[in-house]
Design a protein around this motif. Structure first.
Motif, short mmCIF file in Angstrom:
data_model
loop_
_atom_site.label_atom_id
_atom_site.label_comp_id
_atom_site.label_asym_id
_atom_site.label_seq_id
_atom_site.Cartn_x
_atom_site.Cartn_y
_atom_site.Cartn_z
N THR A 116 0.83 -1.20 0.00
CA THR A 116 0.00 0.00 0.00
C THR A 116 0.86 1.25 0.00
O THR A 116 0.58 2.22 -0.71
N ALA A 117 1.94 1.25 0.78
CA ALA A 117 2.85 2.40 0.84
C ALA A 117 3.57 2.60 -0.49
O ALA A 117 3.78 3.74 -0.93
N VAL A 118 3.97 1.51 -1.13
CA VAL A 118 4.63 1.59 -2.44
C VAL A 118 3.69 2.23 -3.45
O VAL A 118 4.07 3.15 -4.19
N ALA A 119 2.45 1.74 -3.49
CA ALA A 119 1.47 2.31 -4.42
C ALA A 119 1.23 3.78 -4.13
O ALA A 119 1.13 4.60 -5.06
N TYR A 120 1.15 4.12 -2.87
CA TYR A 120 0.91 5.51 -2.49
C TYR A 120 2.06 6.41 -2.92
O TYR A 120 1.85 7.49 -3.49
N LEU A 121 3.28 5.98 -2.65
CA LEU A 121 4.44 6.80 -2.99
C LEU A 121 4.51 7.05 -4.50
O LEU A 121 4.61 8.19 -4.95
N TYR A 122 4.45 5.98 -5.28
CA TYR A 122 4.62 6.12 -6.72
C TYR A 122 3.44 6.84 -7.39
O TYR A 122 3.59 7.43 -8.45
N ASN A 123 2.28 6.79 -6.75
CA ASN A 123 1.09 7.42 -7.34
C ASN A 123 0.88 8.86 -6.91
O ASN A 123 -0.13 9.47 -7.29
N ASN A 124 1.80 9.43 -6.14
CA ASN A 124 1.65 10.83 -5.75
C ASN A 124 1.41 11.75 -6.95
O ASN A 124 0.54 12.61 -6.91
N PRO A 125 2.19 11.62 -8.04
CA PRO A 125 1.93 12.50 -9.19
C PRO A 125 0.59 12.25 -9.87
O PRO A 125 0.03 13.16 -10.47
N VAL A 126 0.08 11.03 -9.76
CA VAL A 126 -1.25 10.73 -10.31
C VAL A 126 -2.30 11.44 -9.47
O VAL A 126 -3.24 12.05 -10.00
N GLU A 127 -2.15 11.35 -8.15
CA GLU A 127 -3.09 12.01 -7.24
C GLU A 127 -3.11 13.52 -7.46
O GLU A 127 -4.16 14.17 -7.32
N LYS A 128 -1.96 14.09 -7.82
CA LYS A 128 -1.86 15.54 -8.05
C LYS A 128 -2.10 15.92 -9.51
O LYS A 128 -1.82 17.04 -9.92
N GLN A 129 -2.58 14.95 -10.31
CA GLN A 129 -3.01 15.18 -11.69
C GLN A 129 -1.87 15.60 -12.62
O GLN A 129 -2.08 16.27 -13.62
N LEU A 130 -0.66 15.17 -12.30
CA LEU A 130 0.49 15.49 -13.14
C LEU A 130 0.68 14.46 -14.25
O LEU A 130 1.24 14.78 -15.31
N THR A 131 0.25 13.23 -14.01
CA THR A 131 0.33 12.17 -15.01
C THR A 131 -0.90 11.28 -14.88
O THR A 131 -1.59 11.29 -13.86
N ILE A 132 -1.14 10.50 -15.92
CA ILE A 132 -2.25 9.54 -15.90
C ILE A 132 -1.83 8.28 -15.14
O ILE A 132 -2.61 7.71 -14.38
N LYS A 133 -0.59 7.87 -15.36
CA LYS A 133 -0.06 6.66 -14.71
C LYS A 133 1.23 6.99 -13.98
O LYS A 133 2.00 7.86 -14.40
N ALA A 134 1.49 6.24 -12.93
CA ALA A 134 2.68 6.49 -12.10
C ALA A 134 3.97 6.38 -12.89
O ALA A 134 4.91 7.15 -12.68
N ILE A 135 4.03 5.46 -13.82
CA ILE A 135 5.26 5.20 -14.55
C ILE A 135 5.62 6.34 -15.50
O ILE A 135 6.75 6.42 -16.00
N ASP A 136 4.70 7.26 -15.74
CA ASP A 136 4.95 8.36 -16.67
C ASP A 136 5.57 9.59 -16.00
O ASP A 136 5.87 10.58 -16.67
#
Length: 316
Positions: A116-136
């Motif tokens: 859960t922490a890994v997903a949260y960390l990598y998805n921060n830019p997704v949550e802030k609408q900077l990218t569609i996917k974390a890997i981008d």
């Protein structure tokens, strides 16, 4: 201090969160990101911490690591903070703290909480609408798990420009000495490069200095593909660390960077922090209206004193 030490768990994945004094931005440019990143990567081996994740957002930092002792973890974070703050301040003749202290951390006792922490960390830019996917998002470094040049063309020395070849040679020399890259060095080598070469050089620097133990992170998901699928389907959560979740998007900061760059701060955008009040007001008044931009974003971008919550959540 003793209470914090009792919360620490040796050889356990720990989620570390750092935010800034009054929420001000700390990463305005590629140079800002690279200076912090290379400091981080050169200090991690010194403190023998295993890095499972790093995400650099414009106004805060997330880290996942494993440490042998509280002293190793604390010493690592404190030195990263001190060295970057000094470099940041010297670059614009600023004084004072940059990060709030102490930093926040939470130990992840079970595999599920780690995932859960890994997903949260990598998805921060997704949550802030900077990218569609974390890997981008470049600055969570996820894409570098599989590729050395995920955002650019690979550097082939025998075919690249003379300026790029010399830049690579100079970076290698600094890296071999175990030193981070500084602002003066980065600007000197970047100014001679074409845009595409700059992108390749950024990927080269990130891959060269990278200390993230992707194998350890992936082990919680069995494969990289499973990890990415899990991130795409669930952005994770973090309730053990106090984080400002009141504003949903960081996109306005990108627009403000572009606007400030167009108004004469192309080399060092964060110089806007040090402008006199009337100069800041003139820039702010010239900002084009963009939906979603609030006084909250403007305050953080220009390092202005906190305003009331009512004013901070109002569109300009």
């Amino acid at each position: 201090m003793e209470l914090r030490k009792t919360r620490f768990r040796r050889n356990t994945v720990i989620h570390i969160y750092q935010n800034t004094v009054e929420g001000g931005l700390i990463f305005y440019s590629v140079e800002d990101f690279l200076v912090y990143y290379t400091i981080f990567c050169t200090l991690a081996p010194k403190y023998k911490v295993k890095i499972l994740g790093l995400c650099l957002m414009v106004d805060h930092i997330h880290i996942l690591l494993i440490a042998e002792s509280y002293e190793d973890m604390s010493g690592f974070i404190k030195e990263c903070t001190r060295v970057y703050s000094r470099a940041f301040n010297e670059d614009i003749d600023r004084k004072g703290k940059l990060f709030n202290s102490p930093f926040g951390f939470a130990c992840k006792k079970h595999d599920k909480s780690v995932r859960t922490a890994v997903a949260y960390l990598y998805n921060n830019p997704v949550e802030k609408q900077l990218t569609i996917k974390a890997i981008d998002y470049r600055w969570n470094f996820l894409a570098y798990c599989k590729k050395d040049y995920p955002f650019s063309e690979k550097i082939v020395l025998r075919r690249c420009s003379w300026a790029l070849r010399k830049a690579v040679e100079k970076i290698r020399a600094v890296y071999r000495k175990g030193k981070p890259l500084n602002y003066t060095f980065l600007r000197r080598i970047m100014v001679k490069l074409e845009k595409s070469d700059k992108e390749s050089l950024v990927d080269y620097i990130i891959s060269l200095y990278n200390v993230i133990n992707y194998e350890a992170t992936v082990s919680y998901f069995d494969s990289f593909e499973n990890m990415v699928i899990a991130m795409d389907s669930n952005t994770g959560n973090e309730y053990e660390i106090k984080e400002d979740r009141s504003v949903k998007t960081d996109v306005p900061y990108r627009r403000m960077v572009s606007f400030v760059r167009e108004n004469g701060y192309s080399e060092n955008i964060k110089e806007v922090i040090m402008l006199e009040a009337d100069q800041k007001i003139a820039l702010i008044n010239g900002l084009p209206y963009e939906e979603g931009t609030t006084s909250y974003h403007i305050r953080k971008f220009f390092h202005l004193p906190p305003a009331s919550r009512e004013r901070e959540t109002t569109d300009i």
